[in-house]
Enzyme design. Structure first.
Site, PDB file in Angstrom:
ATOM      1  CE1 TYR A   5      36.759   8.873   9.435  1.00 27.71           C
ATOM      2  CE2 TYR A   5      38.002   8.675  11.489  1.00 27.71           C
ATOM      3  CZ  TYR A   5      37.754   9.332  10.288  1.00 27.71           C
ATOM      4  OH  TYR A   5      38.507  10.427   9.945  1.00 27.71           O
TER       5      TYR A   5
ATOM      6  CE  LYS B  16      39.738   8.179   7.475  1.00 32.15           C
ATOM      7  NZ  LYS B  16      40.027   8.798   6.169  1.00 32.15           N
TER       8      LYS B  16
HETATM    9  P1  NAD Z   1      34.945  17.173   5.387  1.00 33.48           P
HETATM   10  O1  NAD Z   1      33.681  16.434   5.633  1.00 33.48           O
HETATM   11  O2  NAD Z   1      35.069  18.600   5.773  1.00 33.48           O
HETATM   12  O3  NAD Z   1      35.357  17.053   3.835  1.00 33.48           O
HETATM   13  C1  NAD Z   1      35.349  15.823   3.166  1.00 33.48           C
HETATM   14  C2  NAD Z   1      35.014  16.070   1.699  1.00 33.48           C
HETATM   15  O4  NAD Z   1      34.983  14.795   1.026  1.00 33.48           O
HETATM   16  C3  NAD Z   1      33.635  16.711   1.499  1.00 33.48           C
HETATM   17  O5  NAD Z   1      33.746  17.836   0.643  1.00 33.48           O
HETATM   18  C4  NAD Z   1      32.800  15.600   0.884  1.00 33.48           C
HETATM   19  O6  NAD Z   1      31.776  16.035  -0.006  1.00 33.48           O
HETATM   20  C5  NAD Z   1      33.871  14.795   0.149  1.00 33.48           C
HETATM   21  N1  NAD Z   1      33.461  13.410  -0.141  1.00 33.48           N
HETATM   22  C6  NAD Z   1      32.780  12.569   0.678  1.00 33.48           C
HETATM   23  N2  NAD Z   1      32.588  11.390   0.069  1.00 33.48           N
HETATM   24  C7  NAD Z   1      33.154  11.482  -1.162  1.00 33.48           C
HETATM   25  C8  NAD Z   1      33.287  10.587  -2.248  1.00 33.48           C
HETATM   26  N3  NAD Z   1      32.774   9.357  -2.207  1.00 33.48           N
HETATM   27  N4  NAD Z   1      33.949  10.998  -3.358  1.00 33.48           N
HETATM   28  C9  NAD Z   1      34.465  12.265  -3.420  1.00 33.48           C
HETATM   29  N5  NAD Z   1      34.372  13.140  -2.412  1.00 33.48           N
HETATM   30  C10 NAD Z   1      33.726  12.767  -1.293  1.00 33.48           C
HETATM   31  O7  NAD Z   1      36.075  16.296   6.096  1.00 33.48           O
HETATM   32  P2  NAD Z   1      37.563  16.656   6.548  1.00 33.48           P
HETATM   33  O8  NAD Z   1      37.552  16.823   8.011  1.00 33.48           O
HETATM   34  O9  NAD Z   1      38.140  17.718   5.683  1.00 33.48           O
HETATM   35  O10 NAD Z   1      38.263  15.248   6.263  1.00 33.48           O
HETATM   36  C11 NAD Z   1      39.113  15.006   5.157  1.00 33.48           C
HETATM   37  C12 NAD Z   1      39.822  13.689   5.386  1.00 33.48           C
HETATM   38  O11 NAD Z   1      40.592  13.756   6.591  1.00 33.48           O
HETATM   39  C13 NAD Z   1      38.852  12.508   5.578  1.00 33.48           C
HETATM   40  O12 NAD Z   1      39.390  11.341   4.975  1.00 33.48           O
HETATM   41  C14 NAD Z   1      38.826  12.346   7.084  1.00 33.48           C
HETATM   42  O13 NAD Z   1      38.488  11.042   7.470  1.00 33.48           O
HETATM   43  C15 NAD Z   1      40.255  12.700   7.454  1.00 33.48           C
HETATM   44  N6  NAD Z   1      40.423  13.109   8.846  1.00 33.48           N
HETATM   45  C16 NAD Z   1      39.791  14.209   9.354  1.00 33.48           C
HETATM   46  C17 NAD Z   1      39.982  14.544  10.696  1.00 33.48           C
HETATM   47  C18 NAD Z   1      39.336  15.745  11.315  1.00 33.48           C
HETATM   48  O14 NAD Z   1      39.495  15.930  12.544  1.00 33.48           O
HETATM   49  N7  NAD Z   1      38.636  16.583  10.591  1.00 33.48           N
HETATM   50  C19 NAD Z   1      40.814  13.759  11.502  1.00 33.48           C
HETATM   51  C20 NAD Z   1      41.431  12.645  10.946  1.00 33.48           C
HETATM   52  C21 NAD Z   1      41.238  12.334   9.618  1.00 33.48           C
END
Ligand code: NAD
Length: 248
Positions: free
Chosen positions: A156, A160
Site C-alpha cells: 500500500y 501511494k
Molecule cells: P473505502 O474502502 O471506504 O472506499 C473505497 C471505494 O473504492 C469503495 O467504494 C470501493 O468499492 C471502490 N473501489 C475499490 N476498487 C475499485 C476499482 N478498481 N475501481 C473502482 N472503484 C473501486 O476507502 P476510503 O477510506 O474511502 O479510501 C478512499 C481513498 O483514500 C483510497 O485511495 C485510500 O487508499 C485513500 N486513503 C484512505 C485513508 C483512510 O484512513 N480511510 C487514509 C489515506 C488514504
C-alpha cells in the site's frame, strides 16, 4: 457564486467513504458529478439521489479503474453524457495489509494495480479532454504512509508513494496547458477501510495525532474542493497532508 459552479467532475470509487464525501461536497459547490464504483448497488443509487437533491446532475458508472480499456471507455461515456470533464479525482483504492514475510505475490500485484495503475489508466484517458480544453484539475488520493512508510503496508505504501511521483511528473508534463495535478495525503480517516483496525492500533494512531482525533471524510473533501477550484489555480505538483498534524 459557488466554488465549482458549471464544472463537471469525475470521481472514482465514490460509492462509499472519502469518494462519496467528495462527490457530495462537489455537488454542494455546484458541480455536476459523474462517479464510478466497481459495481452499481444501493450505495451508488442513493448517492445519485443525494447529488441530484443538491440541484446538480449526478450519474453512476460501473467501472474498474484498474482496467485500462474500461477506463478509456468510461472517459468517452462521461464526455458524451456531461459534455466535458474539468475535474478528475483518482480516489479508488484498496488495502491488503501484511508483513512482507507473509505477503502473497497476488496481494502485492493487486494493490499496485488498483491503487497505482488505475491512476495511470484514468489520467492517460482524461488528458486528451483536458489538453484540448486547455484546463483541468487532477487530484490523486495518496496517503501519509506513502510519505512515511508503515510496517505491514509495504504494498500500500509503495503504491501511494508511486502515486506522488506520478503526480509531480504529470504536473510538469501538463502544466503548460493549464492542467494541474496534485495529491492529497490523508492520515487516519474514519471509513470502511479503517473500520478493520483493532482498538489498540486505533488508539496508537490517535496518540500520534496532535489534533487528538481521527479525520472525517469531509475533512478530506474540503481540501479536494480547494484543489478542484480556482482558489488553487497557481498550485500544481503538490501533496497536501490531511492528517491532524500526525507525526509518522
Ligand atoms: P473505502 O474502502 O471506504 O472506499 C473505497 C471505494 O473504492 C469503495 O467504494 C470501493 O468499492 C471502490 N473501489 C475499490 N476498487 C475499485 C476499482 N478498481 N475501481 C473502482 N472503484 C473501486 O476507502 P476510503 O477510506 O474511502 O479510501 C478512499 C481513498 O483514500 C483510497 O485511495 C485510500 O487508499 C485513500 N486513503 C484512505 C485513508 C483512510 O484512513 N480511510 C487514509 C489515506 C488514504
Amino acid at each position: 457564486m459557488k466554488l465549482l459552479e458549471n464544472k463537471k467532475a469525475l470521481i472514482t470509487g465514490a460509492a462509499r467513504g472519502i469518494g462519496r464525501a467528495i462527490a457530495l461536497a462537489y455537488a454542494a459547490e455546484g458541480a455536476d458529478v459523474a462517479f464510478t464504483d466497481i459495481r452499481l448497488d444501493d450505495d451508488t443509487e442513493s448517492l445519485v439521489k443525494e447529488i441530484e437533491a443538491l440541484g446538480v446532475r449526478g450519474k453512476a458508472y460501473a467501472s474498474d479503474a484498474s482496467n485500462f480499456e474500461q477506463s478509456d471507455t468510461l472517459i468517452d461515456e462521461v464526455v458524451k453524457d456531461f459534455g466535458t470533464i474539468d475535474i478528475l479525482v483518482n480516489n479508488a483504492g484498496i488495502t491488503r495489509d501484511n508483513l512482507l514475510m507473509r505477503m502473497a505475490e497476488t496481494d502485492w500485484d493487486l494493490v499496485i494495480k488498483v491503487n497505482l495503475k488505475s491512476v495511470f489508466n484514468m489520467t492517460k484517458a482524461v488528458q486528451r479532454v483536458m489538453l484540448k480544453q486547455r484546463s483541468g484539475a487532477i487530484i490523486n488520493m495518496s496517503s501519509v504512509v506513502g510519505i512515511a512508510g508503515n510496517a505491514g503496508q509495504s504494498n500500500y505504501s509503495a503504491s501511494k508513494a508511486g502515486l506522488i511521483g506520478f503526480t509531480k511528473s504529470i504536473a510538469q508534463e501538463l502544466g503548460s496547458r493549464n492542467v494541474r495535478c496534485n495529491a492529497i495525503a490523508p492520515g487516519f480517516i474514519e471509513t470502511a477501510m479503517t473500520e478493520k483496525l483493532t482498538a489498540e492500533v486505533r488508539e496508537s494512531w490517535i496518540k500520534n495525532i496532535p489534533l487528538r482525533r481521527s479525520g472525517k471524510p469531509t475533512d478530506v473533501a474540503n481540501i479536494a474542493i480547494f484543489l478542484a477550484s480556482d482558489l488553487s489555480s497557481y498550485v500544481t505538483g503538490q501533496v497536501i497532508n490531511v492528517c491532524g498534524g500526525m507525526q509518522m
